[in-house]
Scaffold this motif. Structure first.
Motif, PDB file in Angstrom:
ATOM      1  N   GLU A 173       0.757  -1.214  -0.047  1.00 26.57           N
ATOM      2  CA  GLU A 173       0.029  -0.016  -0.097  1.00 26.57           C
ATOM      3  C   GLU A 173       0.785   1.373   0.031  1.00 26.57           C
ATOM      4  O   GLU A 173       1.918   1.350   0.424  1.00 26.57           O
ATOM      5  N   TRP A 221     -10.689  -4.588  -0.020  1.00 24.18           N
ATOM      6  CA  TRP A 221     -10.413  -3.807   1.086  1.00 24.18           C
ATOM      7  C   TRP A 221     -10.867  -3.971   2.196  1.00 24.18           C
ATOM      8  O   TRP A 221     -12.165  -4.169   2.572  1.00 24.18           O
ATOM      9  N   CYS A 241      -2.866   0.464  -3.825  1.00 24.52           N
ATOM     10  CA  CYS A 241      -2.359  -0.650  -3.694  1.00 24.52           C
ATOM     11  C   CYS A 241      -1.845  -1.680  -4.846  1.00 24.52           C
ATOM     12  O   CYS A 241      -2.182  -1.394  -5.832  1.00 24.52           O
TER      13      CYS A 241
END
Lengths: 113, 113
Positions: free
Chosen positions: B6, B34, B23
């Motif tokens: 990330e 997520w 990401c």
């Protein structure tokens, strides 16, 4: 989280002792997972189960074993705890092999001294 | 090994602003998910996007997926103090006995009043 509980929530144990963590679900989901969370590593998969008595290893399985004798319970055992196993352990459940989000438990904070 | 990375690792914004987290991942996927994690709590599933989808919305969340670049982004619009949490992307690749979520290391979001 609703439908999944972990016990204990906190545990302190000594190096070399066996430890068992329990994950219990009331959702009747087929798939159950154990992850550990450490700073800088995110969550890493330890073991998972795809049915009663059906388990397989994840990426960090050394020093851990699991058992699943009933749909609702998935046990994680540290056979001989080491300081490197100090971590937060999360159980997760999923109703399908893919295509659904996982539901996570609240975690067990384990400290090995 | 981590599948997702990330960016940024930490993000601080004021209430009402938008927050964007990115990401990147390494292998082909079936879907990308997520999750949000409040301090000391388990992970909560936010949204799932399949590999054949490019964009998905859920309330104030917008997720994009670019499989050619192996990247995804999460946009939180009109952020609130309650959005303060860590956010993780996780990828699902099919194969073997079950799907397995592989997590990135997360973005810590701080929303101030």
């Amino acid at each position: 989280d609703a439908g999944i509980t972990q016990s204990p929530r906190h545990k302190v144990t000594e190096t070399g002792t066996p430890v068992t963590l329990r994950c219990h679900q009331t959702e009747n989901h087929r798939y159950m997972y154990w992850y550990r969370q450490d700073p800088g590593h995110g969550l890493r998969l330890i073991h998972y189960s795809y049915g009663v008595k059906d388990t397989d290893k994840g990426e960090v399985s050394d020093g851990y074993s699991v058992s699943r004798s009933k749909t609702e319970d998935f046990l994680l055992t540290l056979e001989s705890a080491t300081s490197s196993q100090t971590s937060v352990y999360f159980c997760a459940i999923s109703e399908s092999a893919a295509g659904h989000g996982y539901t996570f438990g609240s975690g067990t904070r384990l400290t090995v001294v | 090994s981590q599948q997702g990375e990330e960016d940024p690792q930490a993000l601080s914004i004021q209430e009402g602003e938008n927050a964007t987290m990115n990401c990147s991942y390494k292998t082909s996927i079936n879907n990308l998910q997520w999750y949000r994690q409040n301090s000391g709590r388990g992970l909560v599933h936010l949204i799932l996007i399949r590999s054949n989808e490019r964009e998905k919305h859920s309330g104030r969340l917008r997720v994009t997926l670019d499989t050619s670049k192996k990247s995804s982004s999460l946009l939180i619009t009109a952020s609130r103090a309650a959005d303060t949490a860590s956010y993780f992307c996780a990828t699902v690749s099919l194969g073997g006995t079950a799907s397995k979520l592989t997590f990135g290391t997360g973005t810590r979001l701080q929303v101030t009043l």
